[in-house]
Design a protein around this motif. Structure first.
Motif, PDB file in Angstrom:
ATOM      1  N   ALA A 105      20.512  58.122  40.548  1.00 53.89           N
ATOM      2  CA  ALA A 105      21.506  57.483  39.689  1.00 53.89           C
ATOM      3  C   ALA A 105      20.888  57.274  38.322  1.00 53.89           C
ATOM      4  O   ALA A 105      19.757  56.808  38.206  1.00 53.89           O
ATOM      5  CB  ALA A 105      21.919  56.149  40.292  1.00 53.89           C
ATOM      6  N   GLU A 106      21.619  57.661  37.298  1.00 49.69           N
ATOM      7  CA  GLU A 106      21.084  57.520  35.940  1.00 49.69           C
ATOM      8  C   GLU A 106      22.017  56.707  35.067  1.00 49.69           C
ATOM      9  O   GLU A 106      23.205  57.008  34.974  1.00 49.69           O
ATOM     10  CB  GLU A 106      20.884  58.906  35.333  1.00 49.69           C
ATOM     11  N   ASN A 107      21.448  55.692  34.484  1.00 50.29           N
ATOM     12  CA  ASN A 107      22.151  54.867  33.492  1.00 50.29           C
ATOM     13  C   ASN A 107      23.532  54.409  33.955  1.00 50.29           C
ATOM     14  O   ASN A 107      24.494  54.437  33.199  1.00 50.29           O
ATOM     15  CB  ASN A 107      22.273  55.668  32.183  1.00 50.29           C
ATOM     16  N   LEU A 108      23.605  53.957  35.223  1.00 57.38           N
ATOM     17  CA  LEU A 108      24.904  53.541  35.753  1.00 57.38           C
ATOM     18  C   LEU A 108      25.387  52.259  35.103  1.00 57.38           C
ATOM     19  O   LEU A 108      24.635  51.292  34.961  1.00 57.38           O
ATOM     20  CB  LEU A 108      24.816  53.285  37.258  1.00 57.38           C
ATOM     21  N   GLY A 109      26.633  52.273  34.733  1.00 59.13           N
ATOM     22  CA  GLY A 109      27.247  51.059  34.183  1.00 59.13           C
ATOM     23  C   GLY A 109      28.677  50.969  34.682  1.00 59.13           C
ATOM     24  O   GLY A 109      29.320  51.993  34.923  1.00 59.13           O
ATOM     25  N   LYS A 110      29.139  49.755  34.908  1.00 56.57           N
ATOM     26  CA  LYS A 110      30.538  49.575  35.303  1.00 56.57           C
ATOM     27  C   LYS A 110      31.130  48.435  34.492  1.00 56.57           C
ATOM     28  O   LYS A 110      30.630  47.299  34.526  1.00 56.57           O
ATOM     29  CB  LYS A 110      30.632  49.246  36.801  1.00 56.57           C
ATOM     30  N   ARG A 111      32.177  48.773  33.750  1.00 55.27           N
ATOM     31  CA  ARG A 111      32.805  47.757  32.908  1.00 55.27           C
ATOM     32  C   ARG A 111      34.165  47.383  33.477  1.00 55.27           C
ATOM     33  O   ARG A 111      34.916  48.246  33.912  1.00 55.27           O
ATOM     34  CB  ARG A 111      32.985  48.318  31.492  1.00 55.27           C
ATOM     35  N   LEU A 169      27.947  54.333  44.482  1.00 55.96           N
ATOM     36  CA  LEU A 169      27.152  55.300  45.236  1.00 55.96           C
ATOM     37  C   LEU A 169      27.967  55.938  46.362  1.00 55.96           C
ATOM     38  O   LEU A 169      27.715  57.075  46.737  1.00 55.96           O
ATOM     39  CB  LEU A 169      25.894  54.638  45.809  1.00 55.96           C
ATOM     40  N   SER A 170      28.946  55.204  46.903  1.00 50.95           N
ATOM     41  CA  SER A 170      29.790  55.777  47.964  1.00 50.95           C
ATOM     42  C   SER A 170      31.004  56.479  47.383  1.00 50.95           C
ATOM     43  O   SER A 170      31.913  56.838  48.122  1.00 50.95           O
ATOM     44  CB  SER A 170      30.288  54.707  48.916  1.00 50.95           C
ATOM     45  N   ARG A 171      31.055  56.568  46.061  1.00 52.55           N
ATOM     46  CA  ARG A 171      32.154  57.252  45.358  1.00 52.55           C
ATOM     47  C   ARG A 171      33.516  56.591  45.580  1.00 52.55           C
ATOM     48  O   ARG A 171      34.555  57.244  45.558  1.00 52.55           O
ATOM     49  CB  ARG A 171      32.228  58.723  45.769  1.00 52.55           C
ATOM     50  N   ILE A 172      33.493  55.298  45.854  1.00 50.95           N
ATOM     51  CA  ILE A 172      34.752  54.572  46.010  1.00 50.95           C
ATOM     52  C   ILE A 172      35.280  54.207  44.631  1.00 50.95           C
ATOM     53  O   ILE A 172      36.467  54.127  44.386  1.00 50.95           O
ATOM     54  CB  ILE A 172      34.545  53.319  46.893  1.00 50.95           C
ATOM     55  N   THR A 173      34.357  53.995  43.718  1.00 44.71           N
ATOM     56  CA  THR A 173      34.760  53.697  42.351  1.00 44.71           C
ATOM     57  C   THR A 173      33.909  54.526  41.390  1.00 44.71           C
ATOM     58  O   THR A 173      32.789  54.908  41.714  1.00 44.71           O
ATOM     59  CB  THR A 173      34.676  52.173  42.077  1.00 44.71           C
ATOM     60  N   GLU A 174      34.485  54.822  40.223  1.00 45.01           N
ATOM     61  CA  GLU A 174      33.803  55.641  39.216  1.00 45.01           C
ATOM     62  C   GLU A 174      32.947  54.765  38.315  1.00 45.01           C
ATOM     63  O   GLU A 174      33.383  53.688  37.930  1.00 45.01           O
ATOM     64  CB  GLU A 174      34.866  56.291  38.314  1.00 45.01           C
ATOM     65  N   PRO A 175      31.769  55.223  37.939  1.00 43.66           N
ATOM     66  CA  PRO A 175      31.019  54.425  36.961  1.00 43.66           C
ATOM     67  C   PRO A 175      31.609  54.594  35.564  1.00 43.66           C
ATOM     68  O   PRO A 175      32.236  55.612  35.289  1.00 43.66           O
ATOM     69  CB  PRO A 175      29.607  55.038  37.030  1.00 43.66           C
ATOM     70  N   THR A 176      31.443  53.583  34.718  1.00 40.38           N
ATOM     71  CA  THR A 176      31.915  53.694  33.332  1.00 40.38           C
ATOM     72  C   THR A 176      30.919  54.517  32.532  1.00 40.38           C
ATOM     73  O   THR A 176      31.286  55.293  31.666  1.00 40.38           O
ATOM     74  CB  THR A 176      32.059  52.279  32.703  1.00 40.38           C
ATOM     75  N   THR A 177      29.635  54.324  32.815  1.00 40.35           N
ATOM     76  CA  THR A 177      28.610  55.136  32.154  1.00 40.35           C
ATOM     77  C   THR A 177      27.716  55.724  33.242  1.00 40.35           C
ATOM     78  O   THR A 177      27.638  55.204  34.351  1.00 40.35           O
ATOM     79  CB  THR A 177      27.714  54.302  31.216  1.00 40.35           C
ATOM     80  N   GLY A 178      27.011  56.786  32.875  1.00 37.43           N
ATOM     81  CA  GLY A 178      26.007  57.367  33.759  1.00 37.43           C
ATOM     82  C   GLY A 178      26.585  58.229  34.862  1.00 37.43           C
ATOM     83  O   GLY A 178      27.805  58.457  34.914  1.00 37.43           O
TER      84      GLY A 178
END
Ligand SMILES: Nc1ncnc2c1ncn2[C@@H]1O[C@H](COP(=O)(O)OP(=O)(O)OP(=O)(O)O)[C@@H](O)[C@H]1O
Ligand SMILES: [Mg+2]
Length: 444
Positions: A9-15, A94-103
């Motif tokens: 995982a790289e630079n994961l962010g969730k807004r 990580l389970s792909r249930i939600t999309e990250p905002t960044t990364g």
């Protein structure tokens, strides 16, 4: 353990955007807004009607920020952190249930996740049908699922209810089956969020054992838990999330110890013997502290208006002969504002016959604070206030989680700190001050 990387995982962010709507009956409304809104309503409701954004306060909020993660095949990683730290958000990404905002995330292998009770279960389907459904979701063939079927049913101990729709299961039965399916269907990556919170002690033990087996088979496990003993026992490495960021990582035992010692943990009971952030001569030292509810039960979550109890024990060293000590508790908000300093003398309490060790309970009645985390520091010193024996900072904390019996409206922390319910009275017109100017409606 292999060197093959299975999660990157790289630079994961969730807004998220938090919306505080103004004007609704059940929402927070500041007095100035009532007045301002009233004036707006009166003149130009039409002006604002097409633009609802002007009626709402949108607050940007990062549940996860700049998270880098590399997990190797067969690794068992613990993810720890306070409520709201972003643990579930990370697992959902990580389970792909939600999309990250960044990364971005790279995954190698099938992921089975157990995020909430029975994620992926269909309530109308029976236990038997759900096992097959989940297997199919994981990409297994009917034959592969059949091979594992008996083991799953035996583990979940639901033989009798196999052909009952799962909507009729108790939450414990639901959990047993969900865990059994996730752990037995041979996913390459198993993602588990707080399973141990549900189920009895025997089942929790069984889950831990099974997770250990899964790891031994060389599969990767990500395990979120507030149970520090389980994390230490099961995981080789751990990461500590705080406000969406990774603040510590490394061997699980070390990360857990630092987390507990930092006072950041969600534990109601804290061992203070080696607590790091303290000053004082150490001639008397705090040994432990505990947050309790009004029945004396250890807990950290409270509603507005409840009594919060702080219990602690302190002990004097060998050469200490004073008969009197003074005690105080400092309370502060999560953003560092000192709220109050509660000294024993102000409550007419004094220890005049101290003979080496004491256990004290302090009841904070009717705590009327807005939802937030509050930190407590404990102080013990000489009767003259000159000598500080031990001052342990921010060692205990508690959470105000909602309005409880007092209110159901939303209470954003930005709106205030104190929840007061003053007496409101409607006065007759004759009681207006004679100098009051009448409200002039300006002409448009
Ligand atoms: N859909 C959403 N919309 C807005 N905010 C959200 C949403 N989902 C989660 N959050 C917020 O993101 C933050 C992180 O939540 P998350 O569920 O990841 O925390 P957690 O570490 O799993 O906490 P806990 O230990 O209580 O399970 C919290 O402040 C939560 O309120
Ligand atoms: Mg969570």
């Amino acid at each position: 353990m292999s060197t093959e990387v299975v999660i990157l995982a790289e630079n994961l962010g969730k807004r998220y955007f938090l919306t505080h709507r103004r004007g609704g009956r059940s929402q927070y409304t500041a007095l100035r807004d009532v007045i301002a809104d009233g004036v707006r309503n009166f003149f130009s409701a039409w002006l604002f009607s097409k633009d609802r954004s002007r009626w709402t306060d949108k607050e940007e909020f990062w549940a996860l920020r700049e998270v880098f993660l590399e997990v190797k095949k067969g690794e068992v990683i613990g993810i720890i952190g306070r409520n709201g730290a972003g643990k579930s958000t990370l697992l959902k990404i990580l389970s792909r249930i939600t999309e990250p905002t960044t990364g971005c995330v790279g995954l190698k292998g099938r992921v089975a996740s157990l995020l909430e009770v029975g994620t992926g279960f269909h309530p109308e389907l029976t236990g038997r049908e759900n096992i097959f459904l989940n297997g199919a979701i994981l990409g297994m063939t009917q034959a592969e699922i059949r091979k594992k079927f008996d083991e799953i049913v035996a583990f979940a101990e639901i033989e009798k209810f196999l052909d009952t729709p799962v909507k009729h299961y108790s939450s414990g039965m639901y959990m047993r089956l969900a865990f059994a399916v996730a752990a037995h269907l041979e996913p390459e990556i198993l993602v588990i969020d707080e399973v141990l919170a549900v189920g009895d002690a025997a089942f929790q033990k069984k889950c831990l054992g099974k997770m250990g087996d899964v790891a031994k088979e060389g599969r990767t496990v990500l395990f979120v838990s507030h149970n520090m003993a389980a994390v230490t026992q099961l995981c080789r490495n751990a990461i500590h999330l705080q406000n969406g960021r990774v603040v510590d990582s490394g061997p699980a035992a070390n990360v857990v110890n630092r987390y507990l010692a930092s006072g950041q943990s969600d534990a109601a009971t804290v061992d203070l013997r080696d607590f790091p952030t303290r000053t004082g001569s150490g001639t008397v030292r705090f040994e432990w502290g505990e947050m309790r509810g009004s029945e004396g039960e250890a807990r950290r979550d409270f509603s507005i208006g409840e009594d919060v109890i702080v219990a602690f024990r302190f002990q004097a060293g060998a050469g200490f002969h004073e008969r009197q000590v003074r005690l105080a508790i400092q309370l502060r908000t999560s953003d560092g504002i000192s709220l109050c300093n509660m000294a024993d003398m102000d409550s007419d309490f004094a220890i005049k016959d101290f003979c080496g060790a004491e256990t004290i309970s302090v009841r904070l009645p009717d705590v009327r604070l807005y939802p937030d985390t509050y930190y407590l520091s404990l102080w013990v010193g000489s009767i003259t206030n000159i000598d500080v024996y031990d001052w342990v900072r921010d060692c205990l904390s508690f959470e105000i989680v909602g309005g409880g019996q007092l209110t159901t409206r939303t209470l954003p922390r930005s709106a205030g700190l104190l929840f007061w319910t003053p007496t409101w009275t409607r006065l007759p017109a004759a009681s207006s001050p004679s100098t009051a100017r009448s409200f002039q409606v300006p002409t448009l």
